[in-house]
Design a protein around this motif. Structure first.
Motif, PDB file in Angstrom:
ATOM      1  N   LEU A  77      15.311 -17.574 -27.080  1.00  0.00           N
ATOM      2  CA  LEU A  77      14.918 -16.596 -28.093  1.00  0.00           C
ATOM      3  C   LEU A  77      13.823 -17.165 -28.988  1.00  0.00           C
ATOM      4  CD1 LEU A  77      15.400 -13.857 -29.476  1.00  0.00           C
ATOM      5  CD2 LEU A  77      17.141 -14.975 -30.874  1.00  0.00           C
ATOM      6  N   SER A  78      14.035 -18.367 -29.484  1.00  0.00           N
ATOM      7  CA  SER A  78      13.021 -18.991 -30.333  1.00  0.00           C
ATOM      8  C   SER A  78      11.743 -19.290 -29.554  1.00  0.00           C
ATOM      9  CB  SER A  78      13.576 -20.291 -30.934  1.00  0.00           C
ATOM     10  OG  SER A  78      14.657 -20.020 -31.791  1.00  0.00           O
ATOM     11  N   ALA A  79      11.900 -19.783 -28.315  1.00  0.00           N
ATOM     12  CA  ALA A  79      10.728 -20.106 -27.506  1.00  0.00           C
ATOM     13  C   ALA A  79       9.915 -18.859 -27.196  1.00  0.00           C
ATOM     14  CB  ALA A  79      11.165 -20.791 -26.209  1.00  0.00           C
ATOM     15  N   SER A  80      10.590 -17.779 -26.839  1.00  0.00           N
ATOM     16  CA  SER A  80       9.878 -16.552 -26.528  1.00  0.00           C
ATOM     17  C   SER A  80       9.211 -15.973 -27.767  1.00  0.00           C
ATOM     18  CB  SER A  80      10.862 -15.532 -25.929  1.00  0.00           C
ATOM     19  OG  SER A  80      10.206 -14.346 -25.554  1.00  0.00           O
ATOM     20  N   THR A  81       9.899 -16.038 -28.911  1.00  0.00           N
ATOM     21  CA  THR A  81       9.293 -15.562 -30.160  1.00  0.00           C
ATOM     22  C   THR A  81       8.025 -16.336 -30.488  1.00  0.00           C
ATOM     23  OG1 THR A  81      11.487 -14.962 -31.012  1.00  0.00           O
ATOM     24  CG2 THR A  81       9.708 -15.159 -32.614  1.00  0.00           C
ATOM     25  N   ALA A  82       8.061 -17.649 -30.264  1.00  0.00           N
ATOM     26  CA  ALA A  82       6.926 -18.497 -30.626  1.00  0.00           C
ATOM     27  C   ALA A  82       5.794 -18.447 -29.610  1.00  0.00           C
ATOM     28  CB  ALA A  82       7.404 -19.945 -30.791  1.00  0.00           C
ATOM     29  N   LEU A  83       6.119 -18.294 -28.303  1.00  0.00           N
ATOM     30  CA  LEU A  83       5.127 -18.536 -27.255  1.00  0.00           C
ATOM     31  C   LEU A  83       4.692 -17.309 -26.461  1.00  0.00           C
ATOM     32  CD1 LEU A  83       6.567 -21.856 -25.769  1.00  0.00           C
ATOM     33  CD2 LEU A  83       4.868 -21.580 -27.575  1.00  0.00           C
ATOM     34  N   SER A  84       5.411 -16.196 -26.539  1.00  0.00           N
ATOM     35  CA  SER A  84       5.026 -15.009 -25.762  1.00  0.00           C
ATOM     36  C   SER A  84       3.912 -14.258 -26.483  1.00  0.00           C
ATOM     37  CB  SER A  84       6.229 -14.094 -25.546  1.00  0.00           C
ATOM     38  OG  SER A  84       7.179 -14.685 -24.707  1.00  0.00           O
ATOM     39  N   THR A  85       2.758 -14.883 -26.544  1.00  0.00           N
ATOM     40  CA  THR A  85       1.645 -14.316 -27.308  1.00  0.00           C
ATOM     41  C   THR A  85       0.723 -13.446 -26.474  1.00  0.00           C
ATOM     42  OG1 THR A  85       0.412 -16.349 -26.885  1.00  0.00           O
ATOM     43  CG2 THR A  85       1.637 -16.213 -28.949  1.00  0.00           C
ATOM     44  N   ASP A  86       0.777 -13.541 -25.157  1.00  0.00           N
ATOM     45  CA  ASP A  86      -0.056 -12.720 -24.276  1.00  0.00           C
ATOM     46  C   ASP A  86       0.638 -12.587 -22.934  1.00  0.00           C
ATOM     47  OD1 ASP A  86      -0.815 -15.014 -22.558  1.00  0.00           O
ATOM     48  OD2 ASP A  86      -1.974 -15.659 -24.307  1.00  0.00           O
ATOM     49  N   LEU A  93       6.841 -17.762 -18.939  1.00  0.00           N
ATOM     50  CA  LEU A  93       8.188 -17.884 -19.483  1.00  0.00           C
ATOM     51  C   LEU A  93       9.208 -17.082 -18.682  1.00  0.00           C
ATOM     52  CD1 LEU A  93       7.311 -17.627 -23.277  1.00  0.00           C
ATOM     53  CD2 LEU A  93       8.090 -19.665 -22.073  1.00  0.00           C
ATOM     54  N   HIS A  94       8.778 -15.945 -18.130  1.00  0.00           N
ATOM     55  CA  HIS A  94       9.678 -15.126 -17.309  1.00  0.00           C
ATOM     56  C   HIS A  94      10.118 -15.892 -16.066  1.00  0.00           C
ATOM     57  CE1 HIS A  94      10.891 -11.914 -14.498  1.00  0.00           C
ATOM     58  NE2 HIS A  94      11.267 -11.269 -15.604  1.00  0.00           N
ATOM     59  N   GLY A 157      13.020 -12.079 -27.726  1.00  0.00           N
ATOM     60  CA  GLY A 157      11.982 -12.864 -28.371  1.00  0.00           C
ATOM     61  C   GLY A 157      10.632 -12.177 -28.334  1.00  0.00           C
ATOM     62  N   VAL A 158      10.304 -11.558 -27.201  1.00  0.00           N
ATOM     63  CA  VAL A 158       9.042 -10.820 -27.076  1.00  0.00           C
ATOM     64  C   VAL A 158       9.011  -9.671 -28.073  1.00  0.00           C
ATOM     65  CG1 VAL A 158       7.559  -9.510 -25.516  1.00  0.00           C
ATOM     66  CG2 VAL A 158       8.922 -11.415 -24.635  1.00  0.00           C
ATOM     67  N   THR A 241       7.075 -27.955 -21.361  1.00  0.00           N
ATOM     68  CA  THR A 241       8.128 -28.973 -21.272  1.00  0.00           C
ATOM     69  C   THR A 241       8.201 -29.784 -22.551  1.00  0.00           C
ATOM     70  OG1 THR A 241       7.862 -29.131 -18.872  1.00  0.00           O
ATOM     71  CG2 THR A 241       8.943 -30.978 -19.982  1.00  0.00           C
ATOM     72  N   HIS A 242       7.039 -30.148 -23.084  1.00  0.00           N
ATOM     73  CA  HIS A 242       6.992 -30.919 -24.326  1.00  0.00           C
ATOM     74  C   HIS A 242       7.606 -30.130 -25.471  1.00  0.00           C
ATOM     75  CE1 HIS A 242       5.333 -34.084 -26.956  1.00  0.00           C
ATOM     76  NE2 HIS A 242       5.128 -33.107 -27.822  1.00  0.00           N
ATOM     77  N   PHE A 243       7.381 -28.820 -25.470  1.00  0.00           N
ATOM     78  CA  PHE A 243       7.912 -27.958 -26.527  1.00  0.00           C
ATOM     79  C   PHE A 243       9.392 -27.668 -26.331  1.00  0.00           C
ATOM     80  CE2 PHE A 243       9.066 -23.665 -27.915  1.00  0.00           C
ATOM     81  CZ  PHE A 243       8.690 -23.688 -29.252  1.00  0.00           C
ATOM     82  N   TYR A 244       9.782 -27.316 -25.090  1.00  0.00           N
ATOM     83  CA  TYR A 244      11.116 -26.751 -24.886  1.00  0.00           C
ATOM     84  C   TYR A 244      12.193 -27.789 -24.580  1.00  0.00           C
ATOM     85  CZ  TYR A 244      14.694 -23.391 -23.632  1.00  0.00           C
ATOM     86  OH  TYR A 244      15.848 -22.662 -23.620  1.00  0.00           O
ATOM     87  N   LEU A 245      11.819 -28.895 -23.951  1.00  0.00           N
ATOM     88  CA  LEU A 245      12.835 -29.868 -23.571  1.00  0.00           C
ATOM     89  C   LEU A 245      13.648 -30.359 -24.773  1.00  0.00           C
ATOM     90  CD1 LEU A 245      14.161 -31.463 -21.317  1.00  0.00           C
ATOM     91  CD2 LEU A 245      12.403 -33.238 -21.608  1.00  0.00           C
ATOM     92  N   PRO A 246      13.018 -30.688 -25.896  1.00  0.00           N
ATOM     93  CA  PRO A 246      13.850 -31.073 -27.054  1.00  0.00           C
ATOM     94  C   PRO A 246      14.784 -29.957 -27.503  1.00  0.00           C
ATOM     95  CG  PRO A 246      11.575 -31.739 -27.397  1.00  0.00           C
ATOM     96  CD  PRO A 246      11.579 -30.849 -26.194  1.00  0.00           C
ATOM     97  N   LEU A 247      14.335 -28.688 -27.394  1.00  0.00           N
ATOM     98  CA  LEU A 247      15.196 -27.577 -27.788  1.00  0.00           C
ATOM     99  C   LEU A 247      16.382 -27.444 -26.835  1.00  0.00           C
ATOM    100  CD1 LEU A 247      12.541 -24.844 -28.674  1.00  0.00           C
ATOM    101  CD2 LEU A 247      13.652 -26.506 -30.181  1.00  0.00           C
ATOM    102  N   ALA A 248      16.120 -27.585 -25.523  1.00  0.00           N
ATOM    103  CA  ALA A 248      17.206 -27.498 -24.546  1.00  0.00           C
ATOM    104  C   ALA A 248      18.207 -28.630 -24.749  1.00  0.00           C
ATOM    105  CB  ALA A 248      16.637 -27.531 -23.130  1.00  0.00           C
TER     106      ALA A 248
END
Length: 459
Positions: A77-86, A93-94, A157-158, A241-248
């Motif tokens: 949810l957080s990743a999609s909110t932050a990164l689904s910009t286009d 992400l899908h 998130g989108v 991976t750099h962004f999401y791996l710490p979140l996972a």
């Protein structure tokens, strides 16, 4: 890093409290509706055959293991909110969501349907013997849970990203309505074990919510997402991976604490009663904590806007104090007795445990609001390692205290488990505060003056 950068439009009006409330309340409504799920299911299980065993099986085995398996996709949810910009980032992400959902669903099925269950639940977790069979049936029913959670959190998130957060609340209403129908049918039939009815309601509710998210996201995909300009820094596997791996890893560490606490409770006095009371106490606490949880995405979406920083911080503090005050009111008045006796339908023994348990968890709603504020700032900065560190500290402290309690104390298991969670959460919040200090959007002025790139100071 190859991540899509967030940039402010050429002109933005200062963020006022009214806008924070407009963004927050649909998410809060969604969280609160979702939070109703556990008390509702617990109340029905308490009215069906073998109530103590069903509550213990769900709260001590099914819920902890289901949450642990889904942990890597919770932060979608957080990743999609932050990164689904286009549309390109969305497609990337899908693919990740579908692949991770499939892998984790296979893992869940392996635990529920193969001898792995005996190793993990019977051997490692070690709940009371009478819980093992019912808990296994519950895990089998919950198999669709993980993929459905991954799908709906990604699509939500989108929608949050493009200003359609009200659909998150509607989707949760669909989920709760489905829960209510299944639970109501279980009560009317009357002879189906509570663990079966409860798990069917939870699983079907999440599937219904995912289906609604898939339908309601379509206008966003056809309109704002398709029309959004492509980023000059496209999302890449390495950057993601750099962004999401710490979140996972953060979610995995956080969810690992749930079965550890349950396993510890099962080794202390009044094990069955404590495990049966645990989901009821957690249900009440989660309902109030959900007000703070909803603030996380609001901070991510708005903190770089003019005037937002100070107002979001004040809002978080007010929300935390108010939600813990409500829990204090419940614990200190006959409201708790009324709820646990007449609504949750607990036996006198479980009622006494639950009422006392509320006093242990009084700080948790306040902690949740602070966590949302600190975590939202860290997420916005995309320096997510601090979140992982804080949750690792939570796991070390809570698990360490739980282990020490099983060796050195003869207290009731419920109180030891809840105390370990509160202590671990306090350390987690402290570390998030340390890591979020100085993370403040450069161009944001508290009086609403000044626009620029959404970058952050700090380390």
């Amino acid at each position: 890093m190859g991540l899509v950068s967030s940039s402010a439009p050429a002109a933005l009006e200062p963020v006022r409290m009214a806008r924070i409330l407009r963004t927050w309340w649909p998410l809060a409504a969604s969280w609160m509706l979702m939070a109703i799920e556990l008390p509702l299911a617990s109340a029905v299980m308490a009215r069906l055959p073998s109530p103590d065993i069903s509550l213990a099986a769900y709260g001590g085995v099914v819920f902890p293991l289901s949450m642990l398996v889904e942990a890597p996709i919770i932060m979608l949810l957080s990743a999609s909110t932050a990164l689904s910009t286009d549309r390109v980032s969305y497609a990337f992400l899908h693919r990740f969501m579908m692949a991770s959902g499939a892998v984790l669903t296979v893992l869940h099925a392996a635990i529920a349907f193969t001898p792995l269950y005996d190793v993990i639940v019977g051997g490692i977790m070690g709940p009371p013997e009478e819980v093992l069979g019912p808990a296994r049936y519950g895990l089998m029913i919950m198999t669709p849970w993980t993929w459905a959670i991954a799908y709906r959190r990604f699509q939500q998130g989108v929608m949050i990203r493009f200003g359609r957060s009200h659909h998150v609340g509607i989707g949760t209403a669909v989920r709760v309505a489905t829960n209510a129908v299944v639970l109501g049918a279980g009560v009317l039939i009357g002879n189906v074990p509570g663990i079966i009815v409860g798990c069917m309601a939870v699983a079907l509710g999440v599937v219904a919510e995912a289906a609604y998210a898939g339908i309601s996201v379509r206008p966003t995909l056809r309109g704002p997402l398709r029309e959004a300009p492509l980023s000059g820094r496209p999302l890449t596997a390495r950057g993601f991976t750099h962004f999401y791996l710490p979140l996972a890893l953060t979610s995995l560490l956080a969810m690992a604490g749930i079965p550890i606490i349950s396993a510890g409770i099962g080794r202390l006095p009044l094990a069955l009663a404590s495990l049966a009371a645990l989901p009821v106490v957690n249900g009440v606490t989660f309902l109030l904590r959900s007000l703070g949880f909803a603030l996380n995405e609001v901070v991510v979406a708005l903190v770089d806007r003019p005037g937002a920083y100070v107002r979001l911080r004040r809002f978080a503090m007010f929300l935390g104090v108010a939600s813990s005050a409500i829990l204090l009111l419940l614990a200190a008045t006959p409201l708790s007795t009324f709820y646990f006796r007449h609504v949750a339908a607990l036996s006198p023994e479980l009622e006494e445990l639950a009422v006392r348990g509320l006093w242990v968890v009084l700080p948790m709603p306040f902690f949740s609001a602070l966590q949302a504020w600190f975590q939202g700032k860290i997420l916005h900065s995309r320096r997510t390692r601090g979140i992982t560190e804080s949750v690792a500290l939570y796991l070390v402290v809570s698990a360490g205290l739980m282990f020490w309690g099983t060796k050195a104390l003869s207290w009731t298991g419920l109180y030891v488990g809840l105390s370990a969670v509160v202590a671990g959460s306090a350390v987690q919040i402290f570390w998030m505060w340390v890591r979020s200090r100085g993370l403040r959007p450069v161009a944001v002025e508290d009086d609403g003056i000044g626009l620029g790139a959404a970058e952050c100071k700090g380390t």
